[in-house]
Motif scaffolding. Structure first.
Motif, PDB file in Angstrom:
ATOM      1  N   MET A 255       7.663  -2.884   2.942  1.00 24.59           N
ATOM      2  CA  MET A 255       6.575  -2.754   3.901  1.00 24.59           C
ATOM      3  C   MET A 255       5.435  -3.642   3.391  1.00 24.59           C
ATOM      4  O   MET A 255       5.075  -3.568   2.215  1.00 24.59           O
TER       5      MET A 255
ATOM      6  N   LEU B 262      -0.137   4.793   7.676  1.00 25.33           N
ATOM      7  CA  LEU B 262       0.381   5.958   8.403  1.00 25.33           C
ATOM      8  C   LEU B 262      -0.705   7.008   8.668  1.00 25.33           C
ATOM      9  O   LEU B 262      -0.875   7.460   9.783  1.00 25.33           O
ATOM     10  N   SER B 263      -1.426   7.394   7.637  1.00 19.29           N
ATOM     11  CA  SER B 263      -2.382   8.491   7.776  1.00 19.29           C
ATOM     12  C   SER B 263      -3.748   7.965   8.181  1.00 19.29           C
ATOM     13  O   SER B 263      -4.073   6.798   7.973  1.00 19.29           O
TER      14      SER B 263
ATOM     15  N   SER C 199       0.812  -1.220   0.000  1.00 25.55           N
ATOM     16  CA  SER C 199       0.000   0.000   0.000  1.00 25.55           C
ATOM     17  C   SER C 199       0.846   1.271   0.000  1.00 25.55           C
ATOM     18  O   SER C 199       1.857   1.358   0.698  1.00 25.55           O
ATOM     19  N   PRO C 200       0.381   2.283  -0.762  1.00 28.85           N
ATOM     20  CA  PRO C 200       1.029   3.603  -0.713  1.00 28.85           C
ATOM     21  C   PRO C 200       0.773   4.322   0.608  1.00 28.85           C
ATOM     22  O   PRO C 200       1.306   5.410   0.822  1.00 28.85           O
ATOM     23  N   PHE C 201      -0.054   3.717   1.471  1.00 28.86           N
ATOM     24  CA  PHE C 201      -0.292   4.318   2.780  1.00 28.86           C
ATOM     25  C   PHE C 201       0.693   3.810   3.823  1.00 28.86           C
ATOM     26  O   PHE C 201       0.652   4.224   4.974  1.00 28.86           O
ATOM     27  N   PHE C 202       1.558   2.895   3.422  1.00 25.18           N
ATOM     28  CA  PHE C 202       2.612   2.439   4.327  1.00 25.18           C
ATOM     29  C   PHE C 202       3.743   3.475   4.336  1.00 25.18           C
ATOM     30  O   PHE C 202       3.814   4.325   3.452  1.00 25.18           O
ATOM     31  N   PRO C 203       4.649   3.399   5.305  1.00 26.10           N
ATOM     32  CA  PRO C 203       5.776   4.325   5.297  1.00 26.10           C
ATOM     33  C   PRO C 203       6.634   4.133   4.043  1.00 26.10           C
ATOM     34  O   PRO C 203       6.805   3.000   3.576  1.00 26.10           O
ATOM     35  N   PRO C 204       7.159   5.224   3.484  1.00 32.52           N
ATOM     36  CA  PRO C 204       7.926   5.147   2.227  1.00 32.52           C
ATOM     37  C   PRO C 204       9.367   4.704   2.490  1.00 32.52           C
ATOM     38  O   PRO C 204      10.288   5.516   2.471  1.00 32.52           O
ATOM     39  N   GLN C 205       9.566   3.432   2.668  1.00 37.07           N
ATOM     40  CA  GLN C 205      10.881   2.932   3.063  1.00 37.07           C
ATOM     41  C   GLN C 205      10.964   1.423   2.871  1.00 37.07           C
ATOM     42  O   GLN C 205       9.994   0.771   2.526  1.00 37.07           O
ATOM     43  N   VAL C 206      12.145   0.869   3.086  1.00 37.38           N
ATOM     44  CA  VAL C 206      12.313  -0.585   3.207  1.00 37.38           C
ATOM     45  C   VAL C 206      13.050  -0.865   4.508  1.00 37.38           C
ATOM     46  O   VAL C 206      13.711   0.008   5.059  1.00 37.38           O
TER      47      VAL C 206
END
Lengths: 256, 256, 256, 256
Positions: D69, D96-97, D51-58
């Motif tokens: 994620m 996250l949001s 999901s693009p709602f997860f934190p932008p990282q690995v």
């Protein structure tokens, strides 16, 4: 309200108009200058913009009536020698979120382009954080020819000492992508008070650039009035916007 | 859940209804007043609103069951001399983000307009940050005629000393754009506790404006009950909303 | 501007290209390395990306002209023994919000995949928060074979001591889901200054991995130039990004 | 990646399955319990959610490979007397949001409902902020019958002393709107460390409720392993989520 929309109040045709933006920012410098220009030169409101990207609130006027968050478009028929008309954008707020700023600036440019705008000025303040002896006006522009034009008017060029945050910067940048030439004029100001001197300094330079006359006698009076009319909430609002669009906390050298 | 939706529980037709909004805010003033009104006058729930713009959580009730974030619409058949019905909006939360507030207020206005609403009252608290001797009720309105009407009821007019943040302000502002007249009534309150006195002060003024009778004998009892029922989480929630919708940290003169 | 878009400047076909990403981050390590590579090896810009997920602002260049927030794609024809071409992504910013980062990384991968990319390197800095005697280069990769390949080049493997936040991490992760193999190379750096040594360390390892030669003589000179050209605003910007994409406040061991 | 999507790895049919959620939260209590259950009872992964709602990282694994994620769905064939199957949801992150949490929980419920889920348990920790002598398990539920059922298992009922923030709360609440019955089980934990005792306490209660056997001998061993494997970044991540989904800073009585 799910989307930004513009309510056109009067259908008009304009002659090669120049677009002037002065939404609220540091020291209300741009807003004060543009409000004065609208009043002094007799500009006419022809469109209103409302947006879900504005802060979710209303302001309360002196008489107790509420005022929506709004951006307003005025037009001014040519009175300069160059015979060109003007569109002036003022308002009581800017977009809050980054995405909102991009959408709003895109919509604003679409709108003014539909009237034939190919040139713009964005007006703002440049906060110094300390008292100023003689207000300087700084400029940045979309291209090097415009920079030369600013230099002729004895505007100082702001080189690489900071970005221009918010509508004044973004309209210029997105305009550049559409081949709209333009400049951002920034009046030096200590910061968070309604600064008539900075507004006057900007108007003087703008009058030179546009080759028009703008009487600034009543500007201090207007500043005083604005100080009274601008509620505490609007000042809170501005602080919030400044924080939201990404200013450093200790450094005031940016533009709202 | 991707979109805000309203679940209609009972199909009804209303007679020229007046809309009253009292979502949670400062001191739970509006919510306490409206909950009392619903109970005292026997209003009936007819619709529920759920939204992805609410906080991502549930509350836990006294008995251990969970309660969704919700806004609830009640109707009340006319018992005032003016023979008009009422729609009352209460709930346990408001939208979190600016965009969410705009979308929710737009959807709420669409919904109540479909029942013929042309007039509204939004109820809230006005935090002073210090103890209050005699609770005053302040008002703002969509137009100057309504301001005069508020003055007749000896409501103090809140002039230019702040904005109205959140649903109470935004519904009024967006309503004004749709020609829905209205007023925001704000009961003075020290701030972050369940304030029965401020709620009573608001109900007294509302009874005058609506020309109805509202017995407030049980209000302090209800306040006590609310204090017990409102969990720590809800109070945390309110603080979060206050922060999110943009209050100044040191200044409490705003409305949730 | 409502959506991210890529403006293709030159139609090209590439031979099994390797994708190298170096958007701004800690110590400008990746960006400095990639800018040097572009200049030293004579890469050609062929596409520009603009996005509403970038910060709502412009930068001001040395000459007073404004510069939009932008990501830029360069291509480089094969000069290594393996006869493969390169796509290099540089820019002056990254996406601000989490959702923006996901959308941008997805669009970037779609774009480079359309040129046949099946392998990538993302370049960044690994902040230590203290002075460094001998700059180490750390690596992470999409698969264990790639890890072995990194070890052969005497790159230290970064095991389970932190995540990789931002485009350098997300491109690798989302690439892995599309079967694009790759590695993130991270040059150790004290933190917030333009670090030519870390960039040089990365370029040395990259030259080994790609089997090409990159002269780094002018790198310190470039770093100095970059230090001058990178305005205060850009530094402010970076700090903001670091905060936004979720760094710990006390711990600098992450990558922008 | 613009939208949340679920990648189904194996087409299966399940017998009246019970849904168990244990995404990361306070003390990794729920995650540790569910990971143990998956391993001990031999559950099989059948779907992955990105999901693009997860934190932008690995995250970076022990061996240097990167890990996206992710949320992962496992199924478990019936081994309890009641002959029902299970779907277990674990992962390394949550949305996250607020809007992201709503969208993700909606998509997760759509997905498990398509397998016939009508009952769920969400597992989490309840942070006390201080050492605990004997770990208690608290419960909340969608309806009063379920509360009675929890009481029979000697689970303490959590009444009105806080909300349940994040997926554990929201899935229960949104499930309730779809007539999915369920309970949130919360193991008391001091807070920010991998708490095997709290996980064991939850598993004991869950075994009673589900009428199955779960050997917890290896749980402490697993906790130790998890402590090693969970990188600093993941812990930073959790702190960030806790902040984002709205906890009070001084009060730890909430659930991630």
């Amino acid at each position: 309200m799910k989307t930004t929309h513009i309510n056109v109040l009067e259908e008009i045709t304009l002659n090669n108009p120049i677009f002037i933006e002065a939404l609220p920012g540091i020291g209300h410098v741009g807003k004060l200058a543009a409000d004065h220009m609208i009043d002094e030169l007799g500009a006419t409101k022809f469109a209103e913009l409302y947006s879900p990207f504005f802060p979710p609130q209303v302001f309360v006027n002196e008489d107790g009536t509420v005022e929506n968050m709004i951006n307003e478009f005025y037009y001014l028929r040519a009175n300069g020698e160059n015979n060109r008309d003007y569109i002036i954008l003022v308002g009581n707020t800017q977009g809050l979120s980054p995405e909102g700023q991009y959408e709003l600036c895109g919509i604003i440019l679409d709108f003014v382009e539909s009237y034939g705008v190919k040139e713009m000025y964005t007006l703002g303040g440049l906060a110094t954080g300390h008292a100023i002896e003689k207000t300087r006006v700084f400029g940045a522009a979309t291209d090097i020819e415009f920079i030369e034009f600013l230099k002729e008017a004895e505007i100082e060029i702001r080189s690489a000492d900071g970005g221009i945050v918010g509508a004044s910067g973004l309209l210029l940048g997105l305009g550049k992508l559409r081949s709209i030439k333009g400049s951002c004029l920034m009046g030096e100001t200590p910061g968070y008070f309604i600064d008539a001197e900075a507004a006057e300094a900007i108007l003087e330079k703008l009058a030179i650039l546009l080759n028009i006359e703008i009487n600034t006698d009543k500007l201090e009076e207007r500043a005083e009035e604005t100080r009274k009319m601008i509620s505490k909430a609007q000042q809170m609002e501005q602080e919030m916007m400044n924080k939201t669009v990404g200013s450093g906390e200790d450094d005031l050298r940016y533009i709202g």
